[in-house]
Design an enzyme around this catalytic site. Structure first.
Site, PDB file in Angstrom:
ATOM      1  CG  ASP A 158      -1.783  -1.219   1.318  1.00  0.00           C
ATOM      2  OD1 ASP A 158      -2.172  -1.769   0.267  1.00  0.00           O
ATOM      3  OD2 ASP A 158      -2.053  -1.665   2.446  1.00  0.00           O
ATOM      4  CD  GLU A 165      -9.263  -2.097  -1.996  1.00  0.00           C
ATOM      5  OE1 GLU A 165      -9.218  -2.009  -0.756  1.00  0.00           O
ATOM      6  OE2 GLU A 165      -9.221  -3.187  -2.599  1.00  0.00           O
TER       7      GLU A 165
END
Length: 521
Positions: free
Chosen positions: A13, A185
């Site tokens: 991430d 997302e």
């Protein structure tokens, strides 16, 4: 050249920024403390772990957080001399419901001190702070919807943020519903040539992962998706060495070149399992004449090597292989599980030159474990420690652990029982099933040496009484079991290797570790 992945081992991430000549990248740490790893580079090819900004319980209380909960998808930004870090603390993640708490902290220096957190909301995860050129600031995130018959990933929303008051104001705007790929997302916003660009992670963070991009003339939309979508994915090439590619973050260099940091994973040969976890790679990207983004060289597959930006190489000094615990501070590669280190259960001073751990709860605990570990970063590697420990009850154990979560781990432990006395034995937990190997090694001396040797999907523990002559202990183990998606587990972290101690009788029996070494083979 930039050789991928640039952050090996569990480092997913990525959120990348540039501040003048320095590049910083924040990554998820989940249930490991302190929270959020921030890496530093001056050339995009060479990176060093610089700091963990969430280093106080008042900023991050992980006790009771589920495995692969905790810190998800931090977002790092910088504006007018202030660093901003947004993050989600996930308290529940299974089934229809997600208990999600989103926060922002700030600092004037990337190495801190970082502020106490300001609470944002609990509507979704992956918050991102966008600094518009009119001075206004906006928080974007994905929206979660638990209701039956609806998409759990219910679009991307945007709300204004007031930095002075440290709060959100005004309406919550649903600005995009995602592309046909779905599972939208990880929103990232930027503005270029009058267009607002929305970069998304889609398809889920597994083998269907992708990076997509949309644009609008208005911040609040509507957004149109690139007809060439997705920007990047490996979904149609299961043999590609960098799988699970997606969740991108963009940065522009000093000379106007563009790069994208992103998640990837390297499966074991012949198996769709990645015990190293999800890693971070960097791709060179280019803008087309029509104002869309493409991977350099066209195509949608992430490259193992990409041209570095036009700047001087800036390698960092190599890290030492061995930590002798001769200072009063743990090395930055080490993290604890859910709780901060304190002198109740960890000391580097009570016995100088040793790491002393006082046993607490079991390896199944989501609360107070005495466990210090670092990432497995290579398919072929070995970790070694030397332990002095004198248990006198079967509830007291200490040793070397290779840990995915409480359901899957391998543990070479020193323990005691009424039949064997003090001994070494390999214990395993596979998908929650705990087992102890039948064979054990009796230990007359309080001091012994322990080693874990990884060779792709094979793991072998070894033991020595003098640090020179080593013998195998326990069976050859399947390192693939430590992958975050082993047998459909749907975890998000990667393999950690470290030292731990347990005392299930509650007397906090201590174990002393003389050193810890890790090296690539």
């Amino acid at each position: 050249m930039i050789r991928n992945p640039v952050l090996t081992g569990f480092n997913p991430d990525p959120s990348i920024i540039r501040v003048e000549d320095d590049y910083y990248m924040a990554v998820s740490t989940f249930e490991w403390f302190p929270g959020v790893g921030i890496y530093h580079s001056r050339d995009l090819a060479n990176w060093r772990l610089l700091t963990y900004p969430l280093n106080r319980i008042s900023q991050l209380d992980l006790r009771g957080d589920p495995s692969s909960g905790g810190v998800w998808a931090p977002a790092l930004s910088y504006h007018d001399g202030v660093f901003y870090l947004l993050y989600t603390d996930v308290k529940a993640r299974r089934g229809a419901f997600k208990d999600l708490h989103n926060y922002v902290v700030t600092a004037n220096n990337i190495e801190g001190p970082w502020s106490e957190p300001a609470y944002l909301h609990a509507r979704g995860f992956d918050p991102f702070l966008y600094h518009d050129d009119d001075g206004r600031k906006w928080v974007a995130n994905m929206r979660w919807d638990y209701r039956p018959g609806r998409s759990r990933f219910a679009g991307i929303e945007l709300q204004e943020f007031l930095p002075a008051e440290r709060k959100l104001i005004g309406p919550v705007n649903l600005i995009a519903m995602g592309s046909p790929i779905g599972v939208s997302e990880g929103p990232q916003l930027l503005k270029r040539d009058g267009w607002y660009y929305l970069l998304l992670a889609e398809g889920g963070t597994g083998y269907n992962h992708a990076a997509t991009i949309a644009r609008s003339r208005s911040l609040l939309g509507p957004y149109e998706y690139d007809p060439h979508s997705p920007l990047m994915t490996t979904v149609n090439d299961p043999a590609h060495p960098l799988q699970k590619a997606g969740h991108g973050s963009l940065v522009e260099t000093q000379s106007g070149e563009w790069y994208m940091a992103h998640i990837c994973a390297r499966p074991l040969p012949g198996r769709r399992l990645s015990p190293l976890g999800r890693e971070t790679a960097i791709q060179r990207v280019e803008w087309t004449d029509q104002g869309w983004l493409r991977l350099a060289g066209e195509g949608k597959l992430p490259a193992l090597e990409v041209p570095a930006p036009r700047m001087a190489p800036h390698p960092w000094p190599a890290k030492p292989v061995k930590d002798d615990f001769d200072t009063q501070k743990l090395g930055i590669d080490f993290q604890s599980l859910r709780i901060p280190t304190d002198n109740v259960w960890l000391s580097l001073s009570e016995r100088p030159g040793y790491l002393r751990l006082r046993g607490q709860e079991s390896l199944a605990s989501w609360n107070r474990q005495s466990l210090i570990a670092r990432r497995l970063q290579h398919f072929s590697a070995e970790a070694e420690t030397c332990l002095e420990f004198e248990p006198n009850h079967f509830n007291q154990c200490a040793g070397l652990v290779c840990y995915s979560d409480e359901s899957d781990y391998f543990y070479l432990r020193i323990g005691y029982d009424e039949t064997n006395g003090r001994h070494a034995r390999v214990v395993t937990c596979k998908s929650g099933n705990y087992e102890e190997a039948e064979d054990s090694v009796p230990l007359a001396d309080r001091r012994c040496y322990l080693k874990a040797v990884f060779d792709h999907d094979r793991l072998q523990f070894k033991i020595s009484l003098d640090g020179a002559a080593w013998t195998d202990i326990g069976p050859e183990l399947d390192a693939g079991q430590l992958a975050d998606d082993y047998e459909g587990k749907l975890g998000f972290a990667g393999t950690m290797i470290g030292m731990c101690a347990q005392d299930l009788s509650g007397t906090m029996k201590h174990a002393d570790f003389d050193y810890f070494s890790y090296r690539e083979i």
